[in-house]
Design a protein around this motif. Structure first.
Motif, PDB file in Angstrom:
ATOM      1  N   PHE A 173       0.819  -1.217   0.000  1.00 16.87           N
ATOM      2  CA  PHE A 173       0.000   0.000   0.000  1.00 16.87           C
ATOM      3  C   PHE A 173       0.854   1.269   0.000  1.00 16.87           C
ATOM      4  O   PHE A 173       0.474   2.247  -0.636  1.00 16.87           O
ATOM      5  CB  PHE A 173      -1.013  -0.015   1.155  1.00 16.87           C
ATOM      6  N   ILE A 174       2.011   1.232   0.682  1.00 15.93           N
ATOM      7  CA  ILE A 174       2.894   2.407   0.618  1.00 15.93           C
ATOM      8  C   ILE A 174       3.262   2.669  -0.842  1.00 15.93           C
ATOM      9  O   ILE A 174       3.092   3.775  -1.363  1.00 15.93           O
ATOM     10  CB  ILE A 174       4.170   2.186   1.473  1.00 15.93           C
ATOM     11  N   GLY A 175       3.705   1.614  -1.528  1.00 12.20           N
ATOM     12  CA  GLY A 175       4.085   1.755  -2.940  1.00 12.20           C
ATOM     13  C   GLY A 175       2.903   2.159  -3.812  1.00 12.20           C
ATOM     14  O   GLY A 175       3.019   3.036  -4.672  1.00 12.20           O
ATOM     15  N   GLY A 176       1.767   1.516  -3.579  1.00 15.93           N
ATOM     16  CA  GLY A 176       0.578   1.787  -4.388  1.00 15.93           C
ATOM     17  C   GLY A 176       0.059   3.197  -4.204  1.00 15.93           C
ATOM     18  O   GLY A 176      -0.321   3.864  -5.170  1.00 15.93           O
ATOM     19  N   LEU A 177       0.083   3.685  -2.977  1.00 16.14           N
ATOM     20  CA  LEU A 177      -0.441   5.027  -2.702  1.00 16.14           C
ATOM     21  C   LEU A 177       0.480   6.107  -3.255  1.00 16.14           C
ATOM     22  O   LEU A 177       0.014   7.091  -3.833  1.00 16.14           O
ATOM     23  CB  LEU A 177      -0.659   5.215  -1.194  1.00 16.14           C
ATOM     24  N   ILE A 178       1.801   5.902  -3.089  1.00 17.20           N
ATOM     25  CA  ILE A 178       2.750   6.879  -3.658  1.00 17.20           C
ATOM     26  C   ILE A 178       2.558   6.953  -5.173  1.00 17.20           C
ATOM     27  O   ILE A 178       2.491   8.032  -5.762  1.00 17.20           O
ATOM     28  CB  ILE A 178       4.216   6.489  -3.320  1.00 17.20           C
ATOM     29  N   THR A 179       2.437   5.792  -5.802  1.00 19.73           N
ATOM     30  CA  THR A 179       2.271   5.752  -7.255  1.00 19.73           C
ATOM     31  C   THR A 179       0.987   6.453  -7.684  1.00 19.73           C
ATOM     32  O   THR A 179       0.976   7.274  -8.598  1.00 19.73           O
ATOM     33  CB  THR A 179       2.238   4.291  -7.746  1.00 19.73           C
ATOM     34  N   THR A 180      -0.110   6.117  -6.990  1.00 16.94           N
ATOM     35  CA  THR A 180      -1.412   6.656  -7.383  1.00 16.94           C
ATOM     36  C   THR A 180      -1.491   8.164  -7.180  1.00 16.94           C
ATOM     37  O   THR A 180      -1.941   8.894  -8.062  1.00 16.94           O
ATOM     38  CB  THR A 180      -2.517   5.969  -6.567  1.00 16.94           C
ATOM     39  N   TYR A 181      -1.048   8.635  -6.016  1.00 12.62           N
ATOM     40  CA  TYR A 181      -1.239  10.048  -5.694  1.00 12.62           C
ATOM     41  C   TYR A 181      -0.106  10.950  -6.159  1.00 12.62           C
ATOM     42  O   TYR A 181      -0.316  12.117  -6.438  1.00 12.62           O
ATOM     43  CB  TYR A 181      -1.467  10.214  -4.190  1.00 12.62           C
TER      44      TYR A 181
END
Lengths: 185, 137
Positions: free
Chosen positions: A170-178
């Protein structure tokens, strides 16, 4: 029955069936973890010559490659026999967010605007698919598991390392998304 | 044929990934934006039932199809590899909209670009193998 299968499935049916696949593999004496296949394929292609990480008896894991083959066939069966006319019920806010990035919702499983060869060859396409794919392959092996191995199998067995891995997802996914998506698009 | 049951299990898995929409790029975007319960419902249901199943298997010492006890190994302890590796995978998951299972399933579904995603993923795994000893675990 077939008509019922063709409809989009509610989350509780899907979740139940995923747990059932894990238990089924346990009863076959195996573990549910998909990303191992990437290591197996590397080993089978002779990567052992370059790193001892790939020097292991991958032939014992042949069942996993058969499961992978089945998964590809399952995808084909879904698009050939099990499609419904109902567009994907994506939330309004996601549709709007994607629109502001210039990605138009088309009701398909994934946006055809992005999932085509021309886009793949663009700078954005290379970042999304080639860099993205590389990071999936690198990260899953570094973390020793992916969504199936950690989020499903690991959490089911109450493993703290798996919880840490999922937090990482989720850390990786959220940084990527936002942060990254607005920069890429 | 001994392998047939694994192919069949894989087929069912592939159909689940498509019909659940867990293999959808849109759904992964939606999940990371917290704009729908859908993916959380899927993972939450699977994990809740998974915890219950593992508990029952351990409690009643259930055996597998070859008559041996089903064992669940503990993951190696530590946090660095899980946090760092997990985060790197998270980047890739949000970019491609696919984790390793759906990556292959969507090739079958007809998304040819995913062939190139898989090739890159194989390269990523290969590079991890080369760098493994230099990385914190």
């Amino acid at each position: 029955m077939l008509e019922l299968i063709k409809e989009p499935w509610p989350w509780y049916i899907s979740g139940t069936l995923i747990a059932a696949i894990m238990v089924l593999l346990n009863f076959y004496g195996k573990k549910f973890g998909f990303s191992s296949n990437l290591r197996i394929i590397c080993a089978a292609c002779g990567a052992g010559k370059y790193s001892s990480f790939f020097n292991y008896n991958w032939r014992e894991q042949k069942w996993s490659l058969l499961f992978l083959l089945g998964a590809v066939i399952g995808g084909w069966i879904s698009s050939t026999f099990l499609t419904s006319d109902v567009p994907l019920a994506l939330s309004k806010s996601t549709i709007n967010d994607l629109k502001s990035l210039g990605i138009n919702f088309d009701g398909e499983l994934s946006p055809l605007q992005l999932f085509n060869m021309e886009f793949l060859m663009s700078v954005k396409g290379l970042i999304l698919f080639i860099l993205g794919g590389f990071l999936v392959g690198f990260g899953t092996r570094y973390a020793n598991g992916c969504t199936s191995g950690h989020a499903i199998s690991g959490l089911s067995n109450l493993q703290l390392p798996s919880l840490i891995a999922v937090i990482g997802f989720f850390i990786g996914g959220l940084i990527t998304t936002y942060l990254l998506y607005p920069l890429i698009f | 044929m001994k392998g047939l049951k694994f192919i069949l299990a894989g087929i069912v898995f592939g159909i689940i990934m498509i019909k659940s929409e867990a293999a959808s790029w849109y759904r992964i975007q939606e999940m990371f934006r917290f704009q729908s319960f859908h993916m959380y419902g899927i993972i939450g249901t699977a994990v809740s039932l998974g915890i219950l199943s593992v508990f029952i298997i351990k409690k009643f010492k259930l055996k597998n199809s070859s008559g041996e006890p089903i064992v669940f190994e503990n993951k190696e302890r530590g946090w660095k590899q899980y946090l760092f590796g997990g985060t790197i995978f998270g980047f890739g998951w949000a970019l491609t909209g696919a984790c390793p299972g759906p990556m292959f399933v969507t090739i079958g579904y007809g998304y040819i670009v995913m062939v190139f995603v898989v090739i890159s993923a194989l390269l990523g795994t290969f590079c991890y193998g080369l760098l493994k000893d230099k990385l914190p675990h």
